[in-house]
Enzyme design. Structure first.
Site, PDB file in Angstrom:
ATOM      1  N   TYR A  48       9.705   5.504  10.149  1.00 35.62           N
ATOM      2  CA  TYR A  48       8.359   6.056  10.262  1.00 35.62           C
ATOM      3  C   TYR A  48       8.419   7.542   9.922  1.00 35.62           C
ATOM      4  O   TYR A  48       8.969   8.342  10.672  1.00 35.62           O
ATOM      5  CB  TYR A  48       7.828   5.820  11.676  1.00 35.62           C
ATOM      6  CG  TYR A  48       6.418   6.295  11.968  1.00 35.62           C
ATOM      7  CD1 TYR A  48       5.597   6.859  10.996  1.00 35.62           C
ATOM      8  CD2 TYR A  48       5.882   6.152  13.241  1.00 35.62           C
ATOM      9  CE1 TYR A  48       4.313   7.276  11.272  1.00 35.62           C
ATOM     10  CE2 TYR A  48       4.596   6.567  13.547  1.00 35.62           C
ATOM     11  CZ  TYR A  48       3.821   7.136  12.567  1.00 35.62           C
ATOM     12  OH  TYR A  48       2.540   7.557  12.850  1.00 35.62           O
TER      13      TYR A  48
ATOM     14  N   LYS B 136       7.327   3.256   6.812  1.00 39.11           N
ATOM     15  CA  LYS B 136       5.923   3.643   6.846  1.00 39.11           C
ATOM     16  C   LYS B 136       5.857   5.111   6.486  1.00 39.11           C
ATOM     17  O   LYS B 136       6.468   5.954   7.148  1.00 39.11           O
ATOM     18  CB  LYS B 136       5.328   3.427   8.240  1.00 39.11           C
ATOM     19  CG  LYS B 136       3.910   3.986   8.389  1.00 39.11           C
ATOM     20  CD  LYS B 136       3.473   4.018   9.845  1.00 39.11           C
ATOM     21  CE  LYS B 136       2.099   4.681   9.973  1.00 39.11           C
ATOM     22  NZ  LYS B 136       1.677   4.835  11.386  1.00 39.11           N
TER      23      LYS B 136
END
Length: 297
Positions: free
Chosen positions: A135, A163
């Site tokens: 992330y 992500k």
């Protein structure tokens, strides 16, 4: 292994007036989003206020989401901490509760080198059996996952995707270019780039706006997969007016306020992140009314 794809809302954490977790409403939101067609749920992400929940609260929220989801869609657990040891503990907790995927944000506050981040993620991936998603959100953490580092990490067993919430389309493109041909999925963390992520070969997005417009956000992915590129682009463009409201405050607060205006008793974000100016509140109301007339849901 869970396939990383589609629209995954970082589900908001409903709260009562005393800032305790509103468990019945959390269950309601789980079912509301799944019934709208989302492809996964992501408890205590940024929009779920994971940054302000205690570990016991995170465990309770995750337990409720997993129980209420009942296997209908994958559950992504936000389980990153500043330290490697703490991150491993949180990841193992999430895995033991039945999470399908782990979303591990970069450490924050202290600056980390690429080599330190590499060793951090390798240790986490080795400690669990379920997939790990990197992330990247440097504006919030102060640490960035470079494309070269993501390429290295994509070779690590159990690291299944990334992500990217950098806001840079070029950064996301480089993630895609450097991992093409591998069993690795790149998801957009910026709601405005989901359509473009799919065009470039990505898997979809973890989308905060899906808390407000789950049907519309899901349509971006579903229409794209059906070959309806024009329809997917229309769905993508339709959230612009709501995204423009983010200038009035913390995006997490804007999203939660909008869900409350739709009639769901989700409460406010925890203080001090709970204020929006009267001008901002009026702008959100106006956009919600306009979008309701346009059939967005």
């Amino acid at each position: 292994m869970t396939v990383l794809k589609g629209i995954i809302p970082p589900i908001i954490t409903p709260m009562n007036e005393d800032e305790s977790i509103n468990e019945p409403e959390l269950r309601r939101q789980v079912n509301r989003l799944i019934e709208a067609g989302v492809h996964g749920l992501f408890p205590f992400g940024t929009n779920g206020e994971g940054y302000i929940l205690t570990e016991k609260e995170k465990e309770r929220v995750l337990s409720i989401v997993i129980q209420e989801t009942d296997g209908r869609v994958p559950v992504y657990a936000g389980s990153g901490c500043i330290g490697t040891k703490d991150t491993i503990r949180m990841c193992r907790m999430a895995e033991s509760l039945g999470a399908d995927v782990l979303s591990v944000i970069t450490p924050w506050f202290a600056k980390a080198s690429d080599e330190e981040l590499y060793e951090h993620y390798c240790a986490v991936a080795k400690a669990v059996k379920i997939p790990v998603v990197l992330y990247n959100i440097p504006a919030r953490t102060g640490n960035s996952l470079s494309p070269a580092l993501v390429e290295r990490l994509s070779e690590v067993d159990n690291i299944a995707g990334a992500k990217d919430s950098s806001g840079s389309f070029d950064n996301m493109l480089q993630y895609l270019e450097r991992t093409r041909g591998k069993d690795f999925t790149v998801l957009s963390g910026n709601d405005s780039l989901i359509y473009w992520n799919l065009l470039a070969g990505g898997g979809g997005g973890i989308a905060g706006c899906a808390n407000v417009y789950p049907g519309t956000m899901t349509a971006i992915y579903e229409r794209f997969m059906q070959g309806d590129l024009e329809g997917a682009r229309e769905a993508q463009d339709s959230i612009r007016s709501f995204r423009d409201c983010f200038k009035y405050g913390n995006p997490n607060t804007i999203v939660k306020t909008a869900v409350a205006m739709l009639g769901y008793p989700v409460g406010k974000c925890r203080a001090p992140f709970d204020r929006i100016s009267p001008e901002g509140l009026e702008a959100i109301r106006r956009v919600i009314d306009e979008n309701r007339e346009a059939g967005m849901e």
